[in-house]
Design a protein around this motif. Structure first.
Motif, PDB file in Angstrom:
ATOM      1  N   ARG A 165       0.821  -1.204   0.000  1.00  0.00           N
ATOM      2  CA  ARG A 165       0.000   0.000   0.000  1.00  0.00           C
ATOM      3  C   ARG A 165       0.853   1.250   0.000  1.00  0.00           C
ATOM      4  NH1 ARG A 165      -5.294  -0.269   0.529  1.00  0.00           N
ATOM      5  NH2 ARG A 165      -5.521   1.818   1.372  1.00  0.00           N
ATOM      6  N   ILE A 166       1.455   1.515  -1.124  1.00  0.00           N
ATOM      7  CA  ILE A 166       2.199   2.764  -1.281  1.00  0.00           C
ATOM      8  C   ILE A 166       1.375   3.660  -2.203  1.00  0.00           C
ATOM      9  CG2 ILE A 166       4.369   3.804  -1.999  1.00  0.00           C
ATOM     10  CD1 ILE A 166       5.644   1.063  -1.681  1.00  0.00           C
ATOM     11  N   LEU A 167       1.209   4.887  -1.784  1.00  0.00           N
ATOM     12  CA  LEU A 167       0.456   5.839  -2.602  1.00  0.00           C
ATOM     13  C   LEU A 167       1.460   6.792  -3.246  1.00  0.00           C
ATOM     14  CD1 LEU A 167      -2.625   6.503  -3.090  1.00  0.00           C
ATOM     15  CD2 LEU A 167      -2.260   8.407  -1.518  1.00  0.00           C
ATOM     16  N   PHE A 168       1.383   6.939  -4.552  1.00  0.00           N
ATOM     17  CA  PHE A 168       2.224   7.911  -5.254  1.00  0.00           C
ATOM     18  C   PHE A 168       1.316   9.037  -5.716  1.00  0.00           C
ATOM     19  CE2 PHE A 168       4.349   3.871  -5.692  1.00  0.00           C
ATOM     20  CZ  PHE A 168       5.698   4.164  -5.556  1.00  0.00           C
ATOM     21  N   THR A 169       1.730  10.266  -5.458  1.00  0.00           N
ATOM     22  CA  THR A 169       0.897  11.368  -5.948  1.00  0.00           C
ATOM     23  C   THR A 169       1.717  12.263  -6.848  1.00  0.00           C
ATOM     24  OG1 THR A 169       1.397  12.989  -4.249  1.00  0.00           O
ATOM     25  CG2 THR A 169      -0.318  11.377  -3.734  1.00  0.00           C
ATOM     26  N   ASP A 170       1.033  12.917  -7.732  1.00  0.00           N
ATOM     27  CA  ASP A 170       1.706  13.810  -8.679  1.00  0.00           C
ATOM     28  C   ASP A 170       0.684  14.804  -9.201  1.00  0.00           C
ATOM     29  OD1 ASP A 170       3.691  14.918 -10.190  1.00  0.00           O
ATOM     30  OD2 ASP A 170       3.697  13.368 -11.730  1.00  0.00           O
ATOM     31  N   GLY A 229      -3.368  13.642  -9.119  1.00  0.00           N
ATOM     32  CA  GLY A 229      -3.935  12.318  -8.983  1.00  0.00           C
ATOM     33  C   GLY A 229      -3.066  11.461  -8.099  1.00  0.00           C
ATOM     34  N   ALA A 230      -3.508  10.257  -7.866  1.00  0.00           N
ATOM     35  CA  ALA A 230      -2.768   9.349  -7.014  1.00  0.00           C
ATOM     36  C   ALA A 230      -2.865   7.940  -7.572  1.00  0.00           C
ATOM     37  CB  ALA A 230      -3.330   9.387  -5.596  1.00  0.00           C
ATOM     38  N   VAL A 231      -1.752   7.218  -7.452  1.00  0.00           N
ATOM     39  CA  VAL A 231      -1.722   5.813  -7.830  1.00  0.00           C
ATOM     40  C   VAL A 231      -1.506   5.015  -6.555  1.00  0.00           C
ATOM     41  CG1 VAL A 231      -0.445   4.029  -9.060  1.00  0.00           C
ATOM     42  CG2 VAL A 231      -0.781   6.255 -10.102  1.00  0.00           C
ATOM     43  N   LEU A 232      -2.365   4.040  -6.331  1.00  0.00           N
ATOM     44  CA  LEU A 232      -2.186   3.193  -5.170  1.00  0.00           C
ATOM     45  C   LEU A 232      -1.589   1.873  -5.636  1.00  0.00           C
ATOM     46  CD1 LEU A 232      -2.650   2.906  -2.119  1.00  0.00           C
ATOM     47  CD2 LEU A 232      -4.831   1.819  -2.662  1.00  0.00           C
ATOM     48  N   CYS A 233      -0.386   1.559  -5.112  1.00  0.00           N
ATOM     49  CA  CYS A 233       0.245   0.291  -5.470  1.00  0.00           C
ATOM     50  C   CYS A 233       0.034  -0.667  -4.314  1.00  0.00           C
ATOM     51  CB  CYS A 233       1.732   0.477  -5.755  1.00  0.00           C
ATOM     52  SG  CYS A 233       1.995   1.425  -7.248  1.00  0.00           S
ATOM     53  N   ASP A 234      -0.809  -1.640  -4.563  1.00  0.00           N
ATOM     54  CA  ASP A 234      -1.200  -2.555  -3.501  1.00  0.00           C
ATOM     55  C   ASP A 234      -1.390  -3.917  -4.152  1.00  0.00           C
ATOM     56  OD1 ASP A 234      -2.161  -3.697  -1.263  1.00  0.00           O
ATOM     57  OD2 ASP A 234      -4.127  -2.734  -1.305  1.00  0.00           O
ATOM     58  N   ALA A 289      -4.347  13.240  -1.889  1.00  0.00           N
ATOM     59  CA  ALA A 289      -3.470  12.327  -1.155  1.00  0.00           C
ATOM     60  C   ALA A 289      -4.076  12.003   0.206  1.00  0.00           C
ATOM     61  CB  ALA A 289      -2.090  12.934  -0.996  1.00  0.00           C
ATOM     62  N   ALA A 290      -4.691  12.999   0.832  1.00  0.00           N
ATOM     63  CA  ALA A 290      -5.221  12.806   2.178  1.00  0.00           C
ATOM     64  C   ALA A 290      -6.455  11.903   2.176  1.00  0.00           C
ATOM     65  CB  ALA A 290      -5.569  14.154   2.780  1.00  0.00           C
ATOM     66  N   ALA A 291      -7.069  11.775   0.979  1.00  0.00           N
ATOM     67  CA  ALA A 291      -8.297  10.997   0.909  1.00  0.00           C
ATOM     68  C   ALA A 291      -8.040   9.497   0.940  1.00  0.00           C
ATOM     69  CB  ALA A 291      -9.069  11.360  -0.367  1.00  0.00           C
ATOM     70  N   HIS A 292      -6.782   9.096   0.801  1.00  0.00           N
ATOM     71  CA  HIS A 292      -6.489   7.662   0.765  1.00  0.00           C
ATOM     72  C   HIS A 292      -5.648   7.286   1.970  1.00  0.00           C
ATOM     73  CE1 HIS A 292      -8.129   7.289  -3.224  1.00  0.00           C
ATOM     74  NE2 HIS A 292      -7.563   8.459  -3.469  1.00  0.00           N
ATOM     75  N   ASP A 293      -5.980   6.157   2.495  1.00  0.00           N
ATOM     76  CA  ASP A 293      -5.287   5.725   3.692  1.00  0.00           C
ATOM     77  C   ASP A 293      -4.147   4.805   3.281  1.00  0.00           C
ATOM     78  OD1 ASP A 293      -4.624   4.916   6.254  1.00  0.00           O
ATOM     79  OD2 ASP A 293      -5.989   3.198   6.087  1.00  0.00           O
ATOM     80  N   ALA A 294      -2.935   5.342   3.282  1.00  0.00           N
ATOM     81  CA  ALA A 294      -1.775   4.522   2.942  1.00  0.00           C
ATOM     82  C   ALA A 294      -0.652   4.852   3.911  1.00  0.00           C
ATOM     83  CB  ALA A 294      -1.337   4.798   1.509  1.00  0.00           C
ATOM     84  N   PRO A 295       0.063   3.829   4.384  1.00  0.00           N
ATOM     85  CA  PRO A 295       1.126   4.084   5.351  1.00  0.00           C
ATOM     86  C   PRO A 295       2.285   4.886   4.756  1.00  0.00           C
ATOM     87  CG  PRO A 295       1.043   1.748   4.761  1.00  0.00           C
ATOM     88  CD  PRO A 295      -0.127   2.401   4.124  1.00  0.00           C
ATOM     89  N   LEU A 296       2.467   4.764   3.439  1.00  0.00           N
ATOM     90  CA  LEU A 296       3.579   5.469   2.796  1.00  0.00           C
ATOM     91  C   LEU A 296       3.038   6.228   1.595  1.00  0.00           C
ATOM     92  CD1 LEU A 296       6.611   5.916   2.764  1.00  0.00           C
ATOM     93  CD2 LEU A 296       6.875   3.790   1.489  1.00  0.00           C
ATOM     94  N   VAL A 297       3.277   7.543   1.577  1.00  0.00           N
ATOM     95  CA  VAL A 297       2.803   8.370   0.472  1.00  0.00           C
ATOM     96  C   VAL A 297       4.014   9.037  -0.159  1.00  0.00           C
ATOM     97  CG1 VAL A 297       1.331  10.294  -0.217  1.00  0.00           C
ATOM     98  CG2 VAL A 297       0.622   8.803   1.660  1.00  0.00           C
ATOM     99  N   ILE A 298       4.287   8.690  -1.420  1.00  0.00           N
ATOM    100  CA  ILE A 298       5.425   9.301  -2.112  1.00  0.00           C
ATOM    101  C   ILE A 298       4.885  10.483  -2.912  1.00  0.00           C
ATOM    102  CG2 ILE A 298       7.304   8.946  -3.755  1.00  0.00           C
ATOM    103  CD1 ILE A 298       7.652   7.213  -1.316  1.00  0.00           C
ATOM    104  N   VAL A 299       5.363  11.667  -2.543  1.00  0.00           N
ATOM    105  CA  VAL A 299       4.894  12.899  -3.168  1.00  0.00           C
ATOM    106  C   VAL A 299       5.961  13.341  -4.162  1.00  0.00           C
ATOM    107  CG1 VAL A 299       4.329  15.301  -2.723  1.00  0.00           C
ATOM    108  CG2 VAL A 299       3.628  13.538  -1.104  1.00  0.00           C
ATOM    109  N   ASP A 300       5.582  13.524  -5.389  1.00  0.00           N
ATOM    110  CA  ASP A 300       6.562  13.920  -6.393  1.00  0.00           C
ATOM    111  C   ASP A 300       6.959  15.375  -6.148  1.00  0.00           C
ATOM    112  OD1 ASP A 300       8.103  13.106  -8.631  1.00  0.00           O
ATOM    113  OD2 ASP A 300       6.851  14.372  -9.915  1.00  0.00           O
ATOM    114  N   GLY A 301       8.241  15.602  -5.901  1.00  0.00           N
ATOM    115  CA  GLY A 301       8.721  16.966  -5.642  1.00  0.00           C
ATOM    116  C   GLY A 301       8.943  17.188  -4.159  1.00  0.00           C
ATOM    117  N   PRO A 302       9.339  18.428  -3.788  1.00  0.00           N
ATOM    118  CA  PRO A 302       9.620  18.719  -2.383  1.00  0.00           C
ATOM    119  C   PRO A 302       8.367  18.552  -1.530  1.00  0.00           C
ATOM    120  CG  PRO A 302      10.330  20.509  -3.820  1.00  0.00           C
ATOM    121  CD  PRO A 302       9.522  19.593  -4.648  1.00  0.00           C
ATOM    122  N   LEU A 303       8.597  18.328  -0.280  1.00  0.00           N
ATOM    123  CA  LEU A 303       7.472  18.080   0.634  1.00  0.00           C
ATOM    124  C   LEU A 303       6.781  19.380   1.053  1.00  0.00           C
ATOM    125  CD1 LEU A 303       6.173  15.689   2.093  1.00  0.00           C
ATOM    126  CD2 LEU A 303       7.650  16.169   4.038  1.00  0.00           C
TER     127      LEU A 303
END
Lengths: 302, 561
Positions: free
Chosen positions: A52-57, A85-90, A150-164
């Protein structure tokens, strides 16, 4: 409202990169190891690897540059489309959310929404008409959209493209920076980055500038053509406990190599991760056809 | 969910051009279309009445959207790259109603056509007389318009396909069964006749026996097509006499009763001028002795009958074919009266050589040594008459086919009425009407193909490769059927009615599946026909009360002394 469309193609004059280097940052490198102990760290073999990794961009595009007429004077603005958008890899990679917004970014007080044949551009005010400022306003709107999604999905790890920056509030968020304008480490510590093997990371360090965050470098698998090839920098919120952030760094180092791209498939390999590249293509597709929207805008201006 | 939503399968996609004759449909997730499914969509032009576009699925495809490289599939399956499966179907238009040829618009809803819509799409609604031709993949009946078979607007069926896999004869037999039992012919069905030449095995000798391997499911398929499952009610079987058998018992191994042997008497051979049918090879066509053949045939007419099929030729009694050949040989060698004027010795010798060559294959079929000769004539008294040729050599097959068809044709011509119809089923057309050359049999088959429509003789011809058959015969057939085709053969112009994917599919058709093309429907339809309800081998044959009857002569076949 009368407005005109700049006849130059929209790409002209648009600032392309807004991640301006922060040269003034001070670094505390003794968070995980003391300075003498700095050495590449191999990721622990996590079993099972993080699921459950969420990638957002987010993506953005200037559809047209406009001039909003105000008596004899004209005020600049940009009509832009942006999406996040967000991609959930699960087990499967799935685009779980993708939203598209449009806007007329301008400082003109009398601006009104532009309605075209297919879409409309609501007014999104910017502090000034300076091209960089308009562009930054667009960037911010996109970032806000990204956070919401990103906040709408419950994932333990969220990879945000770019600076935090601005997205620290998302739980589990890790900023993912592909390009390095400035080296934040000095001397022996910088040598450690060059010495990283594939999959290895540097110890975590704390960066303090206008905002603080934890950071570490990570080398993705791929050919090592030059000392910084395949190196990315990750950022995590400074609110974390040190032990938590070290665990997070280990988790990221264990998880990301799997998603790194191959050079024949992506010119930004290996840093441009497959899920993010796929999401970006999907988002760009959803922006709509640029030529069609440009034509619509010119028709609306006529 | 209302009915429309349930039938909605997808929407016309806009990334590929949509045209009035062909368009693509993206399928709704969870819905599927298979090849041959029938769909409908509606276009509402401004100010005009709605135009219904009907079509049939001619291709379906599925792809990953989001994948750019072939190897992306591994990333997607691995859960690394996002990708969505999207299915799309290509629709070939069958009907536009009213005939306003405008493309369906991208985004238009496409429905599965069922019931009345499907009948509209496939023109079944306008068919006054519908002949069941099988069932579609989805189990619905497929019809042929009888008007294109019975001579009203067209006639003849041509079936192509690889031997053994294409089930050509079985399909031809199924069509006959359908004609006789579906009620499409009305009261005429009783008098309608069929003549089948059996060229392979003894498959067709059990048409009058029910098939005990027919399952209840198969029976339901017959009923769904509107006909009761069962054997052919009225059938007669003819087979050549056994070689060397003095009583001319039929040469069949699997069936002992109800088969009559057939042959021609020497008298008939002479008076009906059957000699040319002995010289019906492609090779004969190139020889000079054709003149001799016709002169001799003319001379033979003068032979005097002496009873029981024998003749007297200028003082010599002839009872067997061998004797006849010997008499002819001595006559043509005697002088010009028989051979004809100005015929060289070489030509005469060539004729004699050929004539001697026919003794072995035809001896048992042309004879004057059996008392009840008329009882061994092929007569079309039953609804279906099967003439077994399978163990005859090629030369004899040609003779039998040529003579039987000519006789039938002449009788039909004499009767002067097209109705009731006569169906003529002949496999291996390439043997009898090859593309190259001419022969008496080819001439008669051409006659059937070109005039049969008005005479009421319908040719149901079959061959492995239509490219080797006279084009005028294939071309006259309104109904074209193909079973599995050889892939090189499928590329030939004779199969122009198979387009694109349909053609590729013809090379992988399974036994029991045929592509049927008829003039009204612009695309060939795939049909499956039910397992034969009649036996095709002894092991399948159930009891048949009619065949168990006592033979007319209980001592037939026993030595007469």
């Amino acid at each position: 409202m009368r407005f005109a469309i700049e006849t130059w193609a929209p790409e002209y004059g648009a600032a392309t990169d807004h991640e301006l280097p922060e040269t003034g940052a001070t670094v505390d490198a003794e968070i995980e190891r003391d300075l003498d102990g700095w050495a590449p760290i191999a990721p622990p073999s996590l079993d099972p690897p993080p699921e459950r990794i969420l990638f957002t961009d987010g993506v953005r595009r200037v559809d047209a540059q406009v001039w909003i007429e105000d008596g004899a004077a004209s005020c600049p603005g940009i009509c832009a489309t942006f999406a996040a958008g967000a991609v959930l890899c699960d087990g499967r990679a799935e685009v779980v959310s993708a939203e598209v917004r449009r806007g007329l970014f301008t400082a003109a007080p009398q601006a009104e929404a532009i309605r075209c044949r297919h879409v409309s551009y609501p007014v999104r005010s910017a502090p000034s008409g300076d091209p960089d400022v308009l562009s930054l306003a667009l960037q911010q709107r996109m970032g806000e959209l990204e956070i919401t999604l990103a906040a709408a999905h419950d994932a333990p790890l969220v990879i945000v493209d770019g600076p935090l920056r601005g997205r620290q509030s998302v739980p589990g968020a890790v900023g993912y920076i592909k390009t390095h304008h400035v080296s934040y480490l000095q001397g022996a510590q910088e040598q450690v980055v060059a010495a990283l093997g594939p999959g290895q990371r540097t110890p975590v360090f704390l960066m303090m500038s206008s905002w603080s965050r934890f950071s570490w470098y990570l080398r993705l698998p791929g050919s090592i053509g030059h000392p910084w090839a395949g190196v990315v920098r990750c950022e995590a919120s400074a609110d974390h406990e040190t032990s938590d952030v070290i665990a997070l760094a280990d988790a990221v180092a264990a998880a990301l190599p799997r998603f790194s791209s191959k050079p024949h498939k992506d010119p930004r390999a290996p840093q441009n991760l497959y899920p993010i590249a796929g999401l970006e293509r999907e988002l760009r597709r959803r922006l709509g056809d640029a030529a069609l929207l440009y034509r619509d805008l010119r028709v609306a201006a006529a | 969910m209302n009915e429309d939503q349930a039938r909605l399968v997808g929407r016309v996609l806009g990334t590929v051009d949509s045209t009035p004759l062909e368009f693509w449909v993206a399928l709704e997730p969870g819905r599927s279309l298979q090849l041959d499914d029938v769909v409908a969509t509606v276009r509402r032009p401004p100010g005009g009445e709605p135009v219904s576009v009907y079509g049939i699925v001619s291709q379906v495809r599925a792809r990953y959207e989001g994948a750019r490289f072939d190897s992306d599939v591994f990333l997607i399956e691995d859960g690394v790259l996002p990708g969505e499966v999207c299915e799309a179907a290509q629709i070939t238009t069958t009907r536009v109603e009213p005939e306003v040829f405008i493309p369906p618009l991208p985004g238009a809803a496409v429905m599965r056509a069922e019931g009345k819509d499907r009948d509209q799409a496939l023109f079944f609604d306008g068919m006054d007389k519908r002949l069941p031709a099988g069932v579609s993949r989805s189990g619905e009946p497929v019809f042929l318009n009888l008007e294109f078979l019975d001579g009203t607007r067209g006639a003849h069926v041509n079936i192509s396909g690889i031997s053994g896999v294409a089930t050509k004869t079985t399909y031809a037999t199924f069509l006959l069964y359908s004609l006789f039992n579906s009620g499409v012919l009305g009261a005429e069905a009783l008098n309608t006749k069929a003549l089948i030449f059996n060229v392979k095995g003894e498959d067709l000798l059990f048409l009058d026996h029910p098939n005990i391997q027919l399952t209840g499911q198969d029976e339901d398929r017959y009923r769904s097509l509107g006909m009761p499952p069962g054997p052919f009610a009225s059938a007669a079987f003819y087979a050549p006499p056994r070689t060397g058998d003095r009583n001319a018992a039929p040469d069949v191994s699997s069936r002992s009763r109800g088969v009559t042997s057939f042959f021609w008497t020497i008298e008939e051979f002479c008076h009906d001028e059957l000699l040319p049918f002995l010289f019906a090879d492609a090779e004969d066509d190139r020889q000079h002795y054709t003149m001799v053949v016709f002169n001799v045939a003319a001379q033979l007419r003068h032979a005097t009958p002496i009873g029981e099929g024998g003749v007297n030729i200028e003082g010599e009694e002839v009872r067997t074919f061998r004797e006849l050949v010997e008499v002819i040989t001595s006559k043509v060698q005697e002088g010009n009266e028989w051979a004809g004027p100005a015929i060289g010795l070489g030509t005469i010798n060539a004729f004699i050589r050929r004539l001697y060559g026919t003794i072995r294959p035809l001896e048992r079929l042309i004879r004057g040594d059996i008392p009840d000769a008329p009882g061994h004539r092929v007569r079309l008294e039953k609804q279906v008459t099967v003439v077994d040729l399978h163990n005859l050599p090629d030369r004899a097959k040609r003779f039998v086919v040529g003579v039987v068809i000519r006789k039938t044709f002449e009788e039909k011509e004499r009767s002067g009425r097209a109705r009731p119809l006569l169906f003529l089923v002949l496999d291996e057309l390439n043997k009898y009407a090859p593309k190259e050359g001419s022969s008496p049999i080819k001439e008669i088959l051409l006659d059937v193909a070109e005039r049969g429509r008005s005479l009421g003789i319908i040719l149901v011809g079959a061959q492995q490769t239509a490219s080797q058959v006279e084009d005028r015969i294939v071309g006259q057939s309104s109904i074209r059927v193909v079973g599995r085709l050889d892939s090189a053969e499928a590329e030939r112009g004779q199969y122009g009615f198979l387009k694109g994917a349909v053609r590729d599919r013809a090379t992988i058709l399974k036994p029991g599946s045929m592509m049927v093309s008829q003039p009204e429907i612009p695309v060939p339809l795939l049909v499956e026909f039910p397992f034969p309800a009649w036996a095709s081998r002894p092991s399948e044959a159930g009891a048949n009360p009619a065949a168990m009857d006592e033979p007319e002569d209980p001592f037939e076949g026993l030595p007469s002394s």
